[in-house]
Enzyme design. Structure first.
Site, short mmCIF file in Angstrom:
data_model
loop_
_atom_site.label_atom_id
_atom_site.label_comp_id
_atom_site.label_asym_id
_atom_site.label_seq_id
_atom_site.Cartn_x
_atom_site.Cartn_y
_atom_site.Cartn_z
CB CYS A 244 -0.75 0.57 1.61
SG CYS A 244 -0.28 0.15 3.45
CG HIS B 204 -4.37 0.00 4.03
ND1 HIS B 204 -3.93 -1.40 3.09
CD2 HIS B 204 -5.16 0.76 2.51
CE1 HIS B 204 -4.36 -1.14 2.46
NE2 HIS B 204 -5.11 -0.22 1.89
CG HIS C 62 -6.95 0.38 -1.89
ND1 HIS C 62 -6.83 -0.26 0.03
CD2 HIS C 62 -7.58 -0.29 -2.62
CE1 HIS C 62 -7.90 -0.89 -0.28
NE2 HIS C 62 -8.40 -0.89 -1.67
#
Length: 358
Positions: free
Chosen positions: A273, A321, A333
């Site tokens: 990520c 994240h 993402h």
């Protein structure tokens, strides 16, 4: 007399004894069955497996970001150590050249009829003794004194560089040990998640993968159909970004749709990520740090109501994240292993904050 004694009889007769033995064995077998069944772990339901797998993947992502941070620190420590080592080598070469110059002076004096005591002291194999007695170099000529001073400087510099190199080496070893610990943690979490998924039936795994492909943060085995769905779900047409750099970052991220999540990766064939957001903004000419924990402080914090395309959006209380906001409540993402880079709503995970860079 003992040989003629009759053997002692059992209180039970032959048939009664056999019946008792049979009942005892049956009782023991029954107890074993009940005991075993009492300790057998029940097979988890698909919902329980999903909950456990989701938790393991989230923990793996936390460990991945710690791994990324440890790798960044290890890389910096290794670069610093290499620079010090190279500089120490250069200084050692200069030290050797300076001592060669003194040797030339010594040879010239020997040919001319004698070796000056100051030169003898300068060429000693004991550097400490050499430095202690270096003051005697004043008796030598100007050129010898200059060469001696050069040796003194270079020797001191080499010693300092070697000391600094030892410190950097210890730092590097500590960061590499942390890197190995986090790598083991990530692999352990992912292996545990795969083992749980393997306990599902093929049909249950297919349903789990389909649910993940539908847009949740869940995992699954994103195949060609999933990749096509991710590309088709992308916002069509140009995205109105507040700056040229934001537009360039989004364009880069859109070009990565469908590529796999690979933990610890920064491209070009796969990303995690924070690796994706770092690469996207690097394509726009902006250098971001490597981890979610540091990227959130790489720009100006903005509220959720202020979000604009190009902003970094962060999730979970541990800031584990990150995605790239593209407008309309959507982001691009890299979800997690087994789920390719995709467009997803920012509501699918607990929102933790946002940062504007560039």
């Amino acid at each position: 007399m003992a040989a003629h004694r009759k053997p002692k009889q059992s209180p039970l007769g032959g048939q009664a004894a056999r019946t008792a033995a049979t009942l005892a064995l049956a009782s023991a077998a029954t107890a074993t069955v009940f005991q075993g069944s009492g300790h057998a772990a029940p097979r988890p339901t698909p919902a329980q497996v999903k909950a456990q797998v989701d938790r393991l993947y989230e923990e793996a992502e936390v460990a991945t970001e710690k791994y990324n941070g440890a790798k960044e620190q290890a890389d910096r420590a290794r670069a610093a150590f290499d620079r010090l080592r190279d500089e120490a080598a250069r200084r050692t070469d200069r030290l050797n050249r300076s001592r060669e110059t003194l040797g030339a002076f010594a040879a010239a004096q020997y040919r001319s009829g004698g070796l000056d005591p100051a030169i003898q002291l300068a060429l000693t194999s004991n550097p400490d003794q050499y430095l202690r007695r270096a003051a005697l170099a004043e008796k030598a000529g100007d050129r010898q004194a200059a060469a001696l001073a050069s040796v003194r400087r270079e020797l001191a510099a080499v010693r300092q560089l070697r000391g600094e190199s030892e410190v950097r080496l210890r730092e590097l070893q500590a960061h590499e040990a942390e890197l190995r610990r986090q790598k083991t943690a990530v692999r352990g979490k992912l292996d545990a998640a795969r083992a749980l998924l393997a306990r599902l039936t093929a049909e249950e795994r297919a349903r789990y993968a389909a649910a993940a492909a539908a847009g949740g943060h869940g995992g699954g085995s994103g195949g060609p159909a999933t990749v096509r769905a991710d590309r088709d779900s992308a916002v069509r047409g140009p995205i109105t970004a507040p700056t040229t750099r934001a537009a360039e970052a989004i364009a880069f991220a859109r070009a990565q749709l469908g590529k796999p999540y690979v933990w610890g990766a920064t491209g070009p064939s796969g990303f995690d990520c924070s690796g994706l957001t770092q690469a996207a903004w690097r394509a726009a000419g902006v250098s971001l740090p490597r981890t979610t924990y540091t990227q959130i402080n790489a720009g100006r914090r903005v509220s959720r109501s202020e979000l604009a395309p190009g902003d970094l959006v962060f999730f979970y209380s541990g800031i584990s994240h990150v995605g790239l906001y593209i407008g309309g409540g959507q982001m691009i993402h890299a979800p997690r292993p087994g789920s390719p880079i995709r467009v997803a709503p920012i509501d699918e995970m607990p929102f933790a904050g946002a940062t504007r860079v560039g």
